[in-house]
Design a protein around this motif. Sequence first.
Motif, short mmCIF file in Angstrom:
data_model
loop_
_atom_site.label_atom_id
_atom_site.label_comp_id
_atom_site.label_asym_id
_atom_site.label_seq_id
_atom_site.Cartn_x
_atom_site.Cartn_y
_atom_site.Cartn_z
N ILE A 1 42.92 30.67 43.15
CA ILE A 1 42.81 29.81 41.95
C ILE A 1 41.52 30.17 41.24
O ILE A 1 40.43 30.00 41.80
CB ILE A 1 42.79 28.31 42.34
CG1 ILE A 1 43.96 27.94 43.27
CG2 ILE A 1 42.78 27.44 41.08
CD1 ILE A 1 45.32 27.97 42.65
N HIS A 2 41.63 30.65 40.00
CA HIS A 2 40.42 31.08 39.28
C HIS A 2 39.58 29.88 38.88
O HIS A 2 40.10 28.78 38.65
CB HIS A 2 40.82 31.93 38.08
CG HIS A 2 41.32 33.28 38.51
ND1 HIS A 2 40.56 34.41 38.47
CD2 HIS A 2 42.51 33.64 39.05
CE1 HIS A 2 41.26 35.43 38.96
NE2 HIS A 2 42.46 34.98 39.31
N GLN A 3 38.27 30.09 38.79
CA GLN A 3 37.32 28.99 38.71
C GLN A 3 37.35 28.27 37.37
O GLN A 3 37.32 27.06 37.32
CB GLN A 3 35.89 29.49 39.00
CG GLN A 3 35.72 29.96 40.43
CD GLN A 3 35.99 28.84 41.42
OE1 GLN A 3 35.36 27.79 41.36
NE2 GLN A 3 36.94 29.04 42.33
N GLY B 1 32.44 32.53 37.52
CA GLY B 1 31.94 32.55 38.89
C GLY B 1 33.02 32.67 39.94
O GLY B 1 32.95 32.05 41.00
N CYS B 2 34.06 33.47 39.64
CA CYS B 2 35.10 33.68 40.64
C CYS B 2 34.54 34.48 41.83
O CYS B 2 33.64 35.29 41.66
CB CYS B 2 36.29 34.41 40.03
SG CYS B 2 37.22 33.38 38.88
N ASP B 3 35.10 34.23 42.98
CA ASP B 3 34.60 34.82 44.22
C ASP B 3 35.03 36.29 44.34
O ASP B 3 36.21 36.57 44.52
CB ASP B 3 35.18 34.00 45.40
CG ASP B 3 34.80 34.60 46.75
OD1 ASP B 3 33.97 35.53 46.78
OD2 ASP B 3 35.35 34.11 47.75
N SER C 1 36.05 34.46 31.61
CA SER C 1 36.26 35.63 32.44
C SER C 1 35.85 35.28 33.87
O SER C 1 35.16 34.28 34.11
CB SER C 1 35.44 36.80 31.92
OG SER C 1 34.07 36.60 32.23
N CYS C 2 36.28 36.12 34.79
CA CYS C 2 35.96 35.85 36.20
C CYS C 2 34.46 35.87 36.43
O CYS C 2 33.92 35.09 37.21
CB CYS C 2 36.66 36.87 37.09
SG CYS C 2 38.45 36.64 37.08
N GLU C 3 33.75 36.76 35.70
CA GLU C 3 32.30 36.84 35.85
C GLU C 3 31.66 35.55 35.33
O GLU C 3 30.84 34.93 36.00
CB GLU C 3 31.74 38.04 35.06
CG GLU C 3 31.92 39.38 35.78
CD GLU C 3 33.37 39.86 35.76
OE1 GLU C 3 34.16 39.39 34.91
OE2 GLU C 3 33.72 40.69 36.61
ZN LIG Z 1 38.73 34.54 37.82
#
Ligand SMILES: [Zn+2]
Length: 284
Positions: free
Chosen positions: A200-202, A212-214, A207-209
Amino acid sequence: MPPRMLSHDAYRVGWICPLQVEQIAAMLMLDEEHESLPQLPADHNVYKLGSINNHNVVIAGLHQPGNCPAATVVAQMRMTFPNLRYGLLVGIGGGVPVETDYGTIRLGHVVVSKPTSIHSGAVQYDHGRARAGDFERTGALAPPPAALLNAAQSLAVQRAMVDCDPVWEDTQRMQTSRRSLPRFKFPGVANDHLYQSDYIHQRAGASCEEGGCDPGQRIERPIDDGDESFVVVHRGTIASGELVVKDAELRDRLAQQYGLLCFEMEAAGALADFPCIVIRGISD
Ligand SMILES: [Zn+2]
């Protein structure tokens, strides 16, 4: 020399670009720009006219993404330019990380619609009856014009055989060093991260950066150390719909069900009334 003015009847190719960035890219591909032509008050499109390799082309954008705006723009365009025979629907899309004859679909690759034994090149995934959690497709979409399919195949053969790549030559028109054009370049393999499909994206919309996606949830994939200037083109089934697929498990299920390579939001609308080939650069 002032731009030439042709008649409405002289245009055979309609090029739809949903987003502004896509329209800029289309304009940069014109060999020659033409003077604009008068249109009926009922036609609300704004056209850019020109030619590519002696084909006269009408370019139009959409004021908002989606099937309905695409259908409206196409209907008005065909009314104003009665001799349009070929449609190009060109823009960005969401890639499905599957394997094709040309390798795994990655960020910065291109997907072009092509009929398979089951589908016509595009399927509308959100226009069916929900049955046992899956969508059952009800409306078949028109296949691309045979002339465009033949041209796409001929281009693929040419690119496989000779070192001078016409696609690369065309991309050189994008002078990415210009202040206004830095976005028009290969995004780079360093930015191509695929996460586990159950992750589950944050933060939605970030964007993921930024969100703060893992990074530990990314799937390790071999670095494709091929020539970054070579644009990889996959051909097959493109999924069209307005249900934004943010859920990777749903993406994978639909993709497996229909053999999908890419998701986008306008083909079903454009194709309702106009045979188009769909060309999508994988942007996410
Ligand atoms: Zn993400």
